[in-house]
Write a protein that holds these residues in place. Structure first.
Motif, PDB file in Angstrom:
ATOM      1  N   ILE A  78       0.793  -1.113  -0.048  1.00  0.00           N
ATOM      2  CA  ILE A  78       0.147  -0.030   0.429  1.00  0.00           C
ATOM      3  C   ILE A  78       0.581   1.204   0.273  1.00  0.00           C
ATOM      4  CG2 ILE A  78      -1.680   1.364   1.581  1.00  0.00           C
ATOM      5  CD1 ILE A  78      -2.829  -1.259   1.952  1.00  0.00           C
ATOM      6  N   GLU A  79       0.156   2.237  -0.780  1.00  0.00           N
ATOM      7  CA  GLU A  79       1.595   3.519  -0.731  1.00  0.00           C
ATOM      8  C   GLU A  79       0.320   4.541  -1.085  1.00  0.00           C
ATOM      9  OE1 GLU A  79       4.942   3.979  -1.051  1.00  0.00           O
ATOM     10  OE2 GLU A  79       5.439   1.939  -1.889  1.00  0.00           O
ATOM     11  N   GLY A  80       0.967   5.737  -0.833  1.00  0.00           N
ATOM     12  CA  GLY A  80       0.550   6.823  -0.581  1.00  0.00           C
ATOM     13  C   GLY A  80       0.881   8.138  -1.509  1.00  0.00           C
ATOM     14  N   VAL A  81       0.828   8.170  -2.387  1.00  0.00           N
ATOM     15  CA  VAL A  81       1.376   9.921  -2.778  1.00  0.00           C
ATOM     16  C   VAL A  81       0.492  11.072  -3.144  1.00  0.00           C
ATOM     17  CG1 VAL A  81      -0.974   9.483  -4.924  1.00  0.00           C
ATOM     18  CG2 VAL A  81       1.295  10.143  -5.194  1.00  0.00           C
ATOM     19  N   HIS A  82       0.840  12.387  -2.784  1.00  0.00           N
ATOM     20  CA  HIS A  82       0.376  13.932  -3.096  1.00  0.00           C
ATOM     21  C   HIS A  82       0.595  14.245  -3.675  1.00  0.00           C
ATOM     22  CE1 HIS A  82       3.967  14.501  -0.204  1.00  0.00           C
ATOM     23  NE2 HIS A  82       3.882  13.758   0.158  1.00  0.00           N
ATOM     24  N   ALA A  83       0.558  16.082  -3.584  1.00  0.00           N
ATOM     25  CA  ALA A  83       1.351  16.630  -4.923  1.00  0.00           C
ATOM     26  C   ALA A  83       2.333  16.811  -5.448  1.00  0.00           C
ATOM     27  CB  ALA A  83       0.612  18.238  -5.278  1.00  0.00           C
ATOM     28  N   GLU A  84       2.596  17.066  -3.665  1.00  0.00           N
ATOM     29  CA  GLU A  84       4.808  17.189  -3.559  1.00  0.00           C
ATOM     30  C   GLU A  84       5.442  15.989  -3.795  1.00  0.00           C
ATOM     31  OE1 GLU A  84       4.967  19.881  -0.206  1.00  0.00           O
ATOM     32  OE2 GLU A  84       2.885  21.219  -1.133  1.00  0.00           O
ATOM     33  N   ASP A  85       5.139  15.136  -3.987  1.00  0.00           N
ATOM     34  CA  ASP A  85       5.680  13.437  -3.900  1.00  0.00           C
ATOM     35  C   ASP A  85       6.610  13.004  -5.071  1.00  0.00           C
ATOM     36  OD1 ASP A  85       6.642  11.379  -3.585  1.00  0.00           O
ATOM     37  OD2 ASP A  85       4.232  10.079  -3.027  1.00  0.00           O
TER      38      ASP A  85
END
Lengths: 235, 477
Positions: free
Chosen positions: B368-375
């Motif tokens: 499982i991963e997380g991703v956001h705009a500044e990644d």
């Protein structure tokens, strides 16, 4: 309020301390403020570079190897008494400086005010003659303002524009060796006696220290007792 | 010394036919409005062209009822103006902080534009495309052609997955055949990068340029121009057809800059076509009362109805998280998806929260991963998700648009938060059931109190499904 750098809205922390001491409310959000890395801890006696994060290989006692090299060179030995810088020139600082200096968003300089003055008082005092590093006339016209002078003005002390700079190609495109070899771009703008005066040069970034040493040389030749420098960031 | 501040106020000069203008200067300025400082020509040369009527000056900062206004970007926010001791004019020079990344528009740096716009050459039957349009797409395509023919306005309201790009093909072909310059603008670079090869492919004989930050085509003027709305700031009365995609999208949804930019870049007589999946409330109302000319495509190209969101109360999830726990129904939803091996997006309101919960979720499944705009790994993670290596991707609203992956479900945790507007929620729901192979899926809004935005989003989706059914645009089961 909106952050001066990232423009996102934030709630500045206001406590009794602000009311009692009339301390100014921070113009940056906490995220941007914390991203500006103040230089702290052990530093090179000469150039003010932090030793933390520097490989032991690049350190000799109280100096970094770059400064040892400067001291071993007869031409440059003791030209610059010391340099001190406020912030690390890291990725974030590079972005901020690019916006401020190259895009020309002058207002950003406010964000540095408090810490710039604080650090100046830590290493220097009002007996020093404050000399900003000038831009060439061409570069000044292109940018509209001199970032070094903008920084010097934060100190609210008399500024002495003693230097003049010829136009040459951009420094940043040259290597250290090239910079060393280049002729001195500075000259005294007016004939003044600098006898027994201690001078502090103001600039935005200390990278190799060559520019500052070139400027220092001109001032020493004019009789200055010592020349140090104080910059916003240490590259 | 030259009084740069006065340049902006100088009146337009009549055209002197006997003057031979610099062709490089004129082509540099063709269809554009640039700051004096952006012109790579000596001031004397520029000014001669002014004196002979080939260019005009305009102030870049004006004062209007004691407020400053940036003529280039339309900014009127007093906090976004500052001044500096200017070495050029020797005064405290006011500049716009809002559009400073495009060069500093200040009181002594006027805007320069050309009075001469070179005509574009017409292209006959430029469209090379074998595809067919669905009946709803055909209707919309006809409306686009009509708007272009009579230089009118049109809003194309097409649900996520309707195939709205194809709807433009015939209109663009028509415009090009009449020698009109066409611009397709969108707020995000991603969209421009995705559209450019598609349009180059279907219009192989046409000069197409793509303008975005860092693009090699910057500054060019072509028959078919694709541009971020940001880059459009440099254009002036250049286009006969202006198509604006994703009008509702970040960062322009609440921004008057878009309207300002679009109005400056298109010709006074030109057609204006807006494309959106989620028009804002004002526009929806204007469409309903017939004030805004619009055409809707309420069904997806595969003719299955849009998945309707399900609301599920999950309690005070913020308070629960202080004890490092997540709501039980959210955990169940995640476990169910991991067991069934069905990929899903989990949308959360903030980056901080995202970064906190990802380590916990990794204990359920290490991939499982997380991703956001500044990644910095954003592209890689989306790619890995596409390839099926990531079972659940936790994300902020950045993935609400554009990302099309077949057979996924989505959930929103904290759907009541202000960031989840009606438009954002419709876009999020629009990620599900995109492919003809897997036209259904689960859209779940976990919330701590239903909001009007949530209700409006659901109602909008249901209304579209109803309209699609009534117009016979859905497959009969």
């Amino acid at each position: 309020m909106n952050c001066l750098i990232c423009h996102t809205p934030y709630n500045p922390t206001v406590s009794w301390r602000y009311l009692l001491t009339l301390k100014k409310v921070d113009c940056l959000c906490s995220k941007c403020r914390n991203a500006l890395m103040r230089i702290d801890g052990e530093i090179c006696d000469s150039c003010g570079r932090p030793f933390a994060g520097l490989e032991p290989l690049h350190r000799q006692g109280r100096l970094c190897t770059d400064c040892v090299r400067w001291q071993e060179d007869d031409e440059w030995k003791d030209v610059l008494t010391k340099n001190r810088s406020v912030y690390m020139y890291d990725e974030f600082m590079k972005e901020v400086v690019a916006l401020w200096k190259f895009r020309g968003d002058y207002a950003i300089v406010q964000a540095f005010q408090e810490e710039f003055c604080h650090e100046f008082d830590r290493y220097f005092d009002h007996t020093f003659l404050i000399v900003p590093i000038p831009l060439s006339a061409e570069r000044l016209y292109e940018r509209g303002f001199n970032q070094a002078k903008a920084l010097a003005e934060l100190l609210a002390l008399p500024i002495h524009e003693l230097l003049h700079r010829h136009h040459l190609e951009k420094q940043s495109k040259k290597s250290r060796r090239e910079r060393l070899r280049t002729e001195n771009v500075f000259q005294l703008s007016e004939k003044t006696s600098l006898q027994d005066r201690h001078i502090v040069l103001i600039d935005d970034i200390y990278t190799t220290g060559t520019t500052l040493r070139h400027a220092a040389k001109v001032l020493l030749k004019a009789g200055a007792a010592s020349v140090s420098s104080f910059t916003l960031a240490r590259g | 010394m030259i009084d740069y501040r006065a340049l902006g106020g100088l009146p337009k000069q009549p055209l002197h036919e006997h003057f031979s203008p610099s062709s490089s200067l004129l082509s540099f300025l063709a269809g554009k409005q640039l700051l004096l400082s952006e012109l790579p020509f000596p001031f004397e040369v520029v000014h001669q062209h002014y004196e002979h009527g080939y260019i005009v000056y305009k102030p870049s900062i004006v004062q209007h009822e004691n407020r400053y206004v940036c003529v280039r970007c339309g900014n009127e926010d007093p906090h976004l103006f500052a001044s500096f001791p200017c070495a050029r004019c020797g005064e405290a020079c006011v500049y716009c902080r809002k559009c400073i990344k495009m060069g500093r528009a200040s009181q002594c740096n006027p805007l320069v534009s050309s009075t001469q716009i070179p005509p574009s050459s017409p292209f006959s039957s430029s469209l090379c495309w074998q595809g067919t349009l669905s009946p709803a797409q055909q209707l919309a395509s006809d409306a686009v052609c009509e708007a272009i023919r009579r230089d009118g306005h049109l809003l194309v309201w097409a649900v996520c997955g309707a195939g709205k790009t194809e709807v433009l093909f015939h209109g663009i072909e028509l415009a090009l055949s009449q020698g009109k310059r066409v611009c397709l603008a969108a707020p995000r670079t991603d969209v421009i990068l995705e559209l450019a090869p598609r349009l180059k492919h279907v219009f192989p004989s046409v000069d197409v340029v793509a303008l975005y930050g860092g693009s090699e085509d910057r500054g060019k003027l072509a028959s078919l121009t694709l541009s971020t709305t940001h880059q459009l700031l440099r254009y002036h009365q250049a286009f006969d057809v202006m198509i604006v995609d994703e009008v509702d999208a970040f960062p322009y949804s609440v921004d008057a800059t878009l309207t300002h930019t679009v109005e400056q870049a298109r010709k006074p007589i030109s057609s204006l076509i807006y494309l959106t999946a989620t028009p804002n409330e004002t526009w929806q109302r204007e469409v309903n009362i017939g004030k805004r000319h619009a055409v809707t495509i309420p069904a997806r190209y595969h003719r299955h109805p849009l998945p309707v969101p399900v609301f599920e109360w999950c309690g005070n999830w913020k308070k629960l998280w202080k004890k490092k726990r997540l709501p039980a129904n959210v955990i169940n939803w995640i476990h169910l998806h991991l067991e069934q091996k069905k990929q899903a997006f989990l949308f959360v309101p903030h980056i901080d929260f995202l970064e906190q919960i990802v380590p916990l979720l990794k204990s359920f499944h290490p991939s499982i991963e997380g991703v956001h705009a500044e990644d910095p790994l954003r592209k890689e993670k989306v790619q890995q998700f596409r390839q099926g290596h990531i079972p659940l991707l936790v994300t902020t609203t950045i993935l609400e648009r554009g990302v099309t992956i077949p057979n996924i479900d989505v959930a929103v945790l904290g759907a009541e938060q202000a960031i989840f507007t009606e438009s954002a929620l419709v876009q999020i729901a629009g990620r599900v059931g995109r492919s003809a192979q897997y036209p259904n899926g689960d859209v779940r809004f976990f919330h701590y109190g239903k909001t009007q935005e949530m209700v409006a989003a659901k109602r909008q989706i249901e209304r579209m499904n109803k309209e699609a059914a009534e117009r016979g645009l859905l497959k009969t089961q």
